[in-house]
Design a protein around this motif. Structure first.
Motif, short mmCIF file in Angstrom:
data_model
loop_
_atom_site.label_atom_id
_atom_site.label_comp_id
_atom_site.label_asym_id
_atom_site.label_seq_id
_atom_site.Cartn_x
_atom_site.Cartn_y
_atom_site.Cartn_z
N ALA A 598 -60.55 42.33 29.63
CA ALA A 598 -58.65 43.89 29.36
C ALA A 598 -60.34 44.81 28.90
O ALA A 598 -60.12 45.99 29.10
N TYR A 599 -60.84 45.03 27.67
CA TYR A 599 -61.22 45.60 26.72
C TYR A 599 -62.93 46.08 27.99
O TYR A 599 -61.90 47.27 27.83
N ARG A 600 -63.11 45.26 28.75
CA ARG A 600 -64.20 45.90 29.20
C ARG A 600 -64.24 46.90 30.20
O ARG A 600 -65.04 48.20 31.51
N ALA A 601 -62.93 46.32 31.00
CA ALA A 601 -62.59 46.77 31.97
C ALA A 601 -61.63 47.75 31.33
O ALA A 601 -62.22 49.69 33.08
N ARG A 602 -61.21 48.51 30.97
CA ARG A 602 -60.44 49.99 30.58
C ARG A 602 -61.76 50.71 29.65
O ARG A 602 -62.11 51.61 30.22
N LYS A 603 -62.66 49.89 29.81
CA LYS A 603 -64.30 50.84 28.72
C LYS A 603 -64.75 51.36 29.93
O LYS A 603 -65.35 52.47 29.80
N ARG A 604 -64.88 50.95 31.05
CA ARG A 604 -65.64 50.93 32.34
C ARG A 604 -65.17 51.98 33.53
O ARG A 604 -65.16 52.54 34.37
N GLY A 605 -63.51 51.77 32.92
CA GLY A 605 -62.78 52.59 34.30
C GLY A 605 -62.15 51.72 35.02
O GLY A 605 -62.00 52.65 35.69
N VAL A 606 -61.89 50.31 35.36
CA VAL A 606 -62.08 49.37 36.42
C VAL A 606 -61.04 49.12 36.40
O VAL A 606 -60.02 48.94 34.96
N ALA A 607 -59.56 49.43 37.44
CA ALA A 607 -58.11 49.84 37.18
C ALA A 607 -58.45 47.59 37.46
O ALA A 607 -58.88 47.35 38.19
N SER A 608 -57.57 47.52 37.12
CA SER A 608 -57.28 46.25 36.93
C SER A 608 -55.62 45.75 38.58
O SER A 608 -55.63 44.29 38.12
#
Length: 608
Positions: A598-608
């Protein structure tokens, strides 16, 4: 990566899962003072929600009530009554004295802090230095030791310089110490100081020493501690002696001062004192101290590069024969045809080319110590001749007609299993039992990782002075790589890695991964870094190139194009797509925790 300590364990439940089930908001324990203090980190301006948060850390705390075990990720934990710990504290102080007891608790705290720093690095490898540092205060509180209030913290990533001030509330150590001894004149939060030193030093790969300047045990309303990079303290030796099990263990050198061991009565001050603070290292030091005053034969065992000759030399220097010769023999480096003449000497004319008589190593070591390194490589015939000398206490030179009595303390070392060699008929059992009077096993560096930050600091300063290339410290990527590397060559390999990096890195530049690993070393697959040529390096990819172009790029400080961000973003997108957007399933597929993803997805701007 979330690891299961044993495949047969019953289902475990994490603190975070309990919080989600009950609706408790763990995030509310991160107060506004955390956000304010975090802003004091140079080049790092993050808020209280910077990962890892209390909620993130709670994902790592597992309870298995039916199994009788508690886990902080892959480290087993226990819930212990503070009264029981206080009782142990009282017994140690009363039986050993306050100074020795303080050292024991400081070293135990150091190991605990180092373990927590390794956990944070493994779980959140991309965390900002400020966030990773604050995670230590959160872990310390979560473990029930103390509440930490940050006054101010400063960390300069360009120079690795650290300085911080903290207030400790509700110290469990103080509660028990005051209950037993009342108010006194010295601080009593020994484990907590050791924890802070171990955590921050391991996190940043540079020795950071904490000192308690006010304590409730001294009548203060709360405890106040200050931490600084070791060289910023004027009298750091006073603090460092509590991290050493014995006086002959040295502290890493700081600044431009010359490294010296602590003073030993009637012994010369040394420039090659041993460095370490781990439990395994201290256990070996205790054995060394016990056997040093005797004349018993000592057998050091352990892999190549663990420091067997260093321990043997120190054993001689703290023993009663310190003023007599110390003669070292590498048995593996002497041809079989010459081993007898080298050990026992030769008379003139004994064979062609023997133009003069000369004493052997036993005679040269008379009254002192003979160190036989790699003794497992001796031929069977040479073993028999050595056994006779050890039994009789005299030698006969090659070609001689008389025996010469020698008084020698023998220390042997080997990196092979001599018991197995005896079973296989490669080593004489009678010689083995003659040598195995007092065995001391030296563990490999991968089993004493708590010593790595101290050794990094020691070698960085040593080779900076030796080669006239002052180095300021290590990058976070370099620290992560060195703490996770397996060190097949042990301390000798770490020494070589840092010497190489000091030479390669541009003057005044932090040592980075591509300065250290240039000879095909296999890094852990979780420790990815950018090579000078712009490609990812690590165990899962081609090893770091050692060709001249790569070394030249490293020497020039060329960073190369970055490809890690794009690769991470692609991996996250692909995992989420394959799992239909299910964050937990994607995290399992990637081998990381849900919080990490979740942290890395937010950091890279990847929507989950």
């Amino acid at each position: 990566m979330t690891k299961s300590p044993a495949s047969s364990l019953p289902p475990r439940i994490s603190l975070a899962e309990v919080a989600r089930a009950t609706g408790a908001a763990l995030g509310r324990f991160d107060g506004d003072e955390v956000a304010r203090a975090l802003g004091r980190f140079e080049a790092s301006h993050v808020g209280s929600e910077a990962h890892p948060t209390i909620a993130d850390i709670s994902e790592c705390l597992f309870f298995s009530p039916g199994d009788g075990r508690i886990w902080l990720q892959d480290q087993r934990m226990v819930l212990l009554h503070t009264e029981a710990l206080g009782s142990l504290r009282r017994e140690l102080i009363d039986s050993l004295g306050q100074e020795k007891a303080r050292g024991l608790f400081t070293r135990a705290g150091y190991v605990s802090g180092a373990r927590d720093a390794q956990l944070v690095r493994a779980q959140w490898p991309e965390a900002e230095p400020a966030s990773a540092a604050i995670a230590g205060t959160r872990l310390h509180a979560l473990e029930g030791v103390v509440k930490v209030e940050l006054v101010h913290v400063r960390y300069d990533p360009e120079t690795s310089d650290y300085e911080g001030e903290f207030i400790w509330h509700h110290s469990s150590e103080d509660d028990e110490h005051i209950a037993a001894y009342g108010i006194g004149g010295s601080p009593a939060c020994w484990m907590q100081v050791g924890y802070a030193t171990g955590y921050v030093s391991t996190l940043f790969g540079r020795l950071v020493v904490f000192r308690e300047v006010a304590c409730r045990s001294m009548g203060e309303s709360h405890c106040r501690v200050i931490g600084k990079s070791a060289e910023r303290w004027d009298d750091v030796e006073e603090d460092m002696r509590y991290l050493r099990a014995r006086d002959f263990v040295g502290s890493p050198p700081h600044g431009a001062s010359t490294p010296q061991a602590a003073h030993l009565p009637a012994a010369p001050r040394r420039h090659d004192a041993m460095v370490g603070a781990s439990a395994a290292f201290n256990a070996a030091c205790h054995l060394l101290h016990r056997v040093a005053p005797t004349t018993a034969t000592v057998l050091f065992t352990g892999e190549s590069g663990v420091g067997k000759e260093k321990f043997a030399s120190m054993l001689h220097s703290i023993g009663p024969r310190r003023d007599k010769p110390f003669v070292a023999v590498n048995c593996a480096a002497i041809p079989e045809t010459l081993i007898e003449s080298e050990l026992f000497g030769v008379e003139r004319g004994a064979y062609t080319g023997a133009g003069a008589s000369r004493p052997g190593r036993f005679e040269r070591a008379h009254g002192g110590t003979l160190f036989l390194d790699e003794i497992g490589t001796l031929s069977y015939a040479a073993q028999g001749k050595l056994l006779r000398t050890l039994q009789e206490g005299d030698v006969e030179r090659v070609g001689g007609t008389r025996s010469v009595t020698v008084d020698v303390r023998v220390i042997a070392a080997t990196n092979v299993d001599l018991r197995q060699a005896v079973r296989e008929g490669r080593f004489r059992d009678d010689l083995f039992f003659r040598l195995n009077v007092f065995p001391i096993h030296l563990p490999p560096l991968r089993e004493r990782r708590d010593d790595v930050p101290l050794l990094m600091s020691h070698f960085l300063q040593h080779y900076g002075r030796k080669h006239g290339r002052p180095a300021t410290g290590f990058t976070q990527a370099a620290v992560r790589a060195l703490l996770n590397y397996d060190y097949p060559g042990n301390i000798r390999e770490l020494q070589n890695l840092i010497e190489r990096a000091v030479i390669i890195a541009p003057e005044g530049m932090l040592l980075d991964v591509h300065h250290l690993f240039t000879s095909g070393e296999a890094l852990d697959k979780n420790v990815l870094s950018i090579r000078p040529d712009g490609h990812l390096s690590g165990a899962g990819s081609a090893p770091v190139s050692s060709d001249s172009s790569a070394n030249q790029a490293a020497a020039d400080g060329a960073p190369g194009p970055g490809s890690w961000g794009q690769m991470e973003e692609t991996l996250i997108k692909n995992a989420l797509a394959q799992c239909g957007g299910n964050l937990s399933a994607a995290a399992r597929a990637l081998g990381i925790t849900r919080a990490q993803l979740a942290y890395r997805a937010r950091k890279r701007g990847v929507a989950s």
